[in-house]
Design a protein around this motif. Structure first.
Motif, PDB file in Angstrom:
ATOM      1  N   VAL A 199     -35.542   0.516  -0.964  1.00  0.00           N
ATOM      2  CA  VAL A 199     -34.400   0.525  -0.064  1.00  0.00           C
ATOM      3  C   VAL A 199     -34.518   1.551   1.072  1.00  0.00           C
ATOM      4  CG1 VAL A 199     -32.743   2.076  -1.232  1.00  0.00           C
ATOM      5  CG2 VAL A 199     -31.942   0.005  -0.094  1.00  0.00           C
ATOM      6  N   ARG A 200     -35.169   2.676   0.791  1.00  0.00           N
ATOM      7  CA  ARG A 200     -35.394   3.687   1.839  1.00  0.00           C
ATOM      8  C   ARG A 200     -36.812   4.230   1.707  1.00  0.00           C
ATOM      9  NH1 ARG A 200     -30.133   3.960   0.659  1.00  0.00           N
ATOM     10  NH2 ARG A 200     -30.653   4.850  -1.353  1.00  0.00           N
TER      11      ARG A 200
ATOM     12  N   TYR B 260     -30.397  -3.685   8.604  1.00  0.00           N
ATOM     13  CA  TYR B 260     -31.191  -2.523   8.183  1.00  0.00           C
ATOM     14  C   TYR B 260     -31.825  -2.724   6.809  1.00  0.00           C
ATOM     15  CZ  TYR B 260     -26.732  -2.073   5.826  1.00  0.00           C
ATOM     16  OH  TYR B 260     -25.619  -2.366   5.095  1.00  0.00           O
ATOM     17  N   CYS B 261     -31.446  -3.786   6.096  1.00  0.00           N
ATOM     18  CA  CYS B 261     -31.659  -3.812   4.641  1.00  0.00           C
ATOM     19  C   CYS B 261     -32.830  -4.688   4.199  1.00  0.00           C
ATOM     20  CB  CYS B 261     -30.377  -4.294   3.975  1.00  0.00           C
ATOM     21  SG  CYS B 261     -30.443  -4.201   2.185  1.00  0.00           S
TER      22      CYS B 261
ATOM     23  N   GLN C 266     -25.553  -7.824  -5.929  1.00  0.00           N
ATOM     24  CA  GLN C 266     -25.587  -7.151  -4.618  1.00  0.00           C
ATOM     25  C   GLN C 266     -24.293  -7.375  -3.853  1.00  0.00           C
ATOM     26  OE1 GLN C 266     -27.620  -4.956  -3.860  1.00  0.00           O
ATOM     27  NE2 GLN C 266     -29.271  -5.358  -5.306  1.00  0.00           N
TER      28      GLN C 266
ATOM     29  N   THR D  31     -21.930  -4.522  -6.437  1.00  0.00           N
ATOM     30  CA  THR D  31     -21.239  -3.914  -5.336  1.00  0.00           C
ATOM     31  C   THR D  31     -20.370  -4.952  -4.639  1.00  0.00           C
ATOM     32  OG1 THR D  31     -23.032  -2.353  -4.979  1.00  0.00           O
ATOM     33  CG2 THR D  31     -21.616  -2.735  -3.150  1.00  0.00           C
TER      34      THR D  31
ATOM     35  N   PRO E 107     -18.556  -0.509   0.195  1.00  0.00           N
ATOM     36  CA  PRO E 107     -19.367   0.090   1.263  1.00  0.00           C
ATOM     37  C   PRO E 107     -18.890  -0.342   2.641  1.00  0.00           C
ATOM     38  CG  PRO E 107     -20.779  -0.754  -0.473  1.00  0.00           C
ATOM     39  CD  PRO E 107     -19.385  -1.268  -0.761  1.00  0.00           C
TER      40      PRO E 107
ATOM     41  N   ARG F 138     -22.627  -6.922   9.735  1.00  0.00           N
ATOM     42  CA  ARG F 138     -21.823  -6.765   8.525  1.00  0.00           C
ATOM     43  C   ARG F 138     -20.688  -7.783   8.403  1.00  0.00           C
ATOM     44  NH1 ARG F 138     -23.086  -4.393   3.922  1.00  0.00           N
ATOM     45  NH2 ARG F 138     -21.019  -3.522   3.634  1.00  0.00           N
TER      46      ARG F 138
ATOM     47  N   ASP G 177     -20.436   3.445   0.550  1.00  0.00           N
ATOM     48  CA  ASP G 177     -21.763   3.815   1.066  1.00  0.00           C
ATOM     49  C   ASP G 177     -21.648   3.879   2.576  1.00  0.00           C
ATOM     50  OD1 ASP G 177     -22.615   3.403  -1.516  1.00  0.00           O
ATOM     51  OD2 ASP G 177     -23.807   1.612  -1.074  1.00  0.00           O
ATOM     52  N   VAL G 178     -22.364   4.828   3.176  1.00  0.00           N
ATOM     53  CA  VAL G 178     -22.339   4.912   4.634  1.00  0.00           C
ATOM     54  C   VAL G 178     -23.701   5.366   5.146  1.00  0.00           C
ATOM     55  CG1 VAL G 178     -21.152   7.135   4.408  1.00  0.00           C
ATOM     56  CG2 VAL G 178     -21.211   6.047   6.614  1.00  0.00           C
ATOM     57  N   ILE G 179     -24.074   4.789   6.273  1.00  0.00           N
ATOM     58  CA  ILE G 179     -25.373   5.102   6.883  1.00  0.00           C
ATOM     59  C   ILE G 179     -25.138   5.865   8.185  1.00  0.00           C
ATOM     60  CG2 ILE G 179     -27.455   4.107   7.930  1.00  0.00           C
ATOM     61  CD1 ILE G 179     -27.137   1.718   6.050  1.00  0.00           C
TER      62      ILE G 179
ATOM     63  N   PHE H  43     -26.263   8.134   3.480  1.00  0.00           N
ATOM     64  CA  PHE H  43     -27.690   7.957   3.722  1.00  0.00           C
ATOM     65  C   PHE H  43     -27.999   8.114   5.202  1.00  0.00           C
ATOM     66  CE2 PHE H  43     -26.261   5.003   0.369  1.00  0.00           C
ATOM     67  CZ  PHE H  43     -26.919   5.559  -0.713  1.00  0.00           C
ATOM     68  N   ILE H  44     -29.166   8.698   5.481  1.00  0.00           N
ATOM     69  CA  ILE H  44     -29.669   8.669   6.856  1.00  0.00           C
ATOM     70  C   ILE H  44     -30.472   7.382   6.994  1.00  0.00           C
ATOM     71  CG2 ILE H  44     -31.253   9.759   8.502  1.00  0.00           C
ATOM     72  CD1 ILE H  44     -30.357  12.452   7.493  1.00  0.00           C
ATOM     73  N   TYR H  45     -30.253   6.666   8.082  1.00  0.00           N
ATOM     74  CA  TYR H  45     -30.938   5.386   8.299  1.00  0.00           C
ATOM     75  C   TYR H  45     -32.453   5.536   8.140  1.00  0.00           C
ATOM     76  CZ  TYR H  45     -33.196   1.585  10.710  1.00  0.00           C
ATOM     77  OH  TYR H  45     -34.035   0.550  11.005  1.00  0.00           O
TER      78      TYR H  45
ATOM     79  N   ARG I 295     -36.931  -0.082   7.774  1.00  0.00           N
ATOM     80  CA  ARG I 295     -37.649  -0.867   6.762  1.00  0.00           C
ATOM     81  C   ARG I 295     -38.443  -1.958   7.456  1.00  0.00           C
ATOM     82  NH1 ARG I 295     -38.680   1.000   2.556  1.00  0.00           N
ATOM     83  NH2 ARG I 295     -39.298   2.418   4.189  1.00  0.00           N
TER      84      ARG I 295
END
Ligand code: SAH
Ligand code: SF4
Ligand code: F3S
Length: 471
Positions: A82-83, A196-197, A234, A269, A296, A310, A336-338, A367-369, A372
């Protein structure tokens, strides 16, 4: 149905379990007659749940388990993509296995999970980590005994990373990590393609388990004494979409809630675009569903939410929260936040801070972006320097700590029902329905029981309390 492409779920074939056991028993010298496995899991609860199935299969093949990789005959890492940080940790830890392999060449090393499903990662492992014997993706977990058999019996490395074929395999053996809290997967994959995912690329398209199979598993868990069941997916809010049985997520919750017994239902989630007022109405009527919602939001700016694909606005998100609070008083929210999505400006970021202030989350996963490979966001311009993103990140966590501390202070003096858990350091933890943890003292025999807990103190956001009586 004859033409239904999603025909009946596939039943797990035990054949290779017996073959691996026979192979291990026939080894000369008998030095791996009681083989040990070291299974390490990275990433989300979906992976934790998959590892429980892998361990279930291993147990049936005759394996015991060890926390020490040095003692293991099989070392298996179930990985997360994921990261970048998650991947770096895996690469670092796999690199360290080289010396174990040198000292004990008989040790079998296996890698599975989301990370290896990416072609460039699989290539890198193939080329740079020749001591890895077995690599398999998340879509063939049910074939693990066969793959392990081939790795043990042959002299070549075994690599099996097919794309998802959309099937769901039922009846895999399971060895659960906990004896009063359980994970229950209700669906797999994701269709949302947030820009981003990586998850949709490595976990395949969304598919839901049959509601009867889920209910059967839930009943079995309650019968075995489990006190908390967490439904996994998910995006659990879109459970049942496109299926003929017509059971959607609110209906599924209602049916699990109807199972007799004293237990708590959690789920993760949720996705704001699929969480509906009807879902909150249902939760309000289901006394076993926890008064906590992990929702999130990822970003507070409509411009960034759009770039993230989103499917909702900040206004719609805030409206949902208001509605939930109007029908379920006291419900807690986490999220959750980016920070630092490509092109995010200071103004965008301030919208995130504003949303955090307005909602008042009890906790946040921040999370920091992380770009990917293969995702649309990784191709977007990303001019903000990392130091600036780190600064924003700190600002956000400081704000959240203040909010959590104020919330904790407001809870002192109240009495709540909680599930008693092991804090792991000699203390116990009481987990409230709101998913807030209170540090308590008490006898270890209380672990796994519900109790009434008085909250007696709050230091920053950490709560302390006293067990009044067990239930
Ligand atoms: N399906 C869930 C969880 C997905 S992964 C959901 O939709 O919420 C868990 C969290 O990791 C995400 O919610 C997101 O906040 C974070 N995440 C995912 N991809 C990321 C990336 N490329 N960089 C930073 N954080 C990311
Ligand atoms: Fe990733 Fe979005 Fe799917 Fe969650 S909903 S797994 S963030 S693509
Ligand atoms: Fe990671 Fe795969 Fe979960 S990428 S977050 S382990 S679905």
């Amino acid at each position: 149905m004859a033409n239904n492409p999603k025909a009946a779920p596939v039943t797990f074939d035990m054949g290779y379990i017996d073959r691996v056991r026979a192979l291990l028993n026939s080894r000369p010298g008998g030095d791996i007659k009681s083989p040990l496995a070291h299974v390490r899991t990275y990433g989300c609860q979906q992976n934790v749940s998959d590892s429980e199935r892998i361990k279930g299969m291993l147990a049936q093949m005759g394996f015991g388990f060890t926390e020490e990789p040095e003692q293991a005959d099989l070392i298996l890492f179930n990985t997360c993509a994921v990261r970048e940080h998650a991947e770096d940790r895996v690469f670092g830890n796999v690199g360290a296995l080289k010396s174990i392999k040198r000292r004990r060449p008989g040790t079998l090393i296996a890698l599975c999970g989301c990370m290896v499903q990416q072609e460039h990662v699989a290539e890198k492992i193939k080329n740079s980590y020749p001591f890895v014997d077995l690599i398999f993706g998340p879509h063939v977990i049910h074939r693990f005994p066969e793959l392990l058999y081939n790795a043990l019996a042959g002299s070549k490395r075994v690599i099996e990373i097919p794309d998802s074929d959309g099937t769901i395999v039922e009846d895999l053996p399971v060895r659960r990590d906990g004896n009063f809290k359980a994970w229950l997967s209700i669906m797999y994959g994701c269709n949302n393609f947030c820009t981003y995912c990586i998850v949709p690329y490595v976990r395949g398209r969304e598919r839901s388990r049959d509601p009867e199979r889920i209910l059967e598993e839930a009943r079995e868990l309650v019968k075995s004494g489990y006190k908390e069941i967490t439904l996994l997916g998910q995006n659990v809010n879109s459970y049942g979409k496109g299926e003929e049985h017509g059971v959607d997520f609110p209906e599924l919750l209602k049916r699990i809630n109807d199972i007799p017994g004293d237990f708590l239902i959690r789920f993760m989630t949720s996705h704001p675009k699929d969480a509906t007022p009807r879902l909150f109405d249902t939760i309000a009527q289901c006394e076993k569903v926890a008064r906590h919602f992990h929702l999130p939001f990822q970003a507070g700016s409509n411009r960034i939410l759009k770039l993230m694909n989103r499917g909702y606005t900040r206004e719609q998100y805030l409206e949902l929260i208001d509605y939930a609070r109007s029908v379920i008083p006291g419900i807690s929210f986490t999220s959750d936040v980016i920070v630092g999505f490509p092109g995010e400006t200071r103004e965008d970021f301030e919208q995130t801070l504003d949303l955090i202030r307005r909602v008042g989350f009890t906790s946040l996963f921040t999370f920091i972006y992380s770009p990917r490979k293969g995702t649309p966001a990784a191709r977007m311009e990303d001019p903000v320097p990392h130091e600036v993103k780190t600064q924003w990140f700190r600002e956000m966590t400081t704000l959240q700590e203040e909010i959590a501390a104020a919330h904790s202070a407001s809870m002192v003096g109240t009495v709540r029902r909680a599930l008693i858990e092991d804090a792991g350091d000699g203390f116990l933890e009481a987990r409230l329905s709101e998913n807030i943890v209170v540090r308590v003292e008490g006898d270890r025999s209380l672990i796994g029981n519900f109790a009434m807990v008085e909250i007696t103190g709050a230091r920053s956001w950490i709560l302390t309390g006293k067990i009044l009586n067990t239930l």
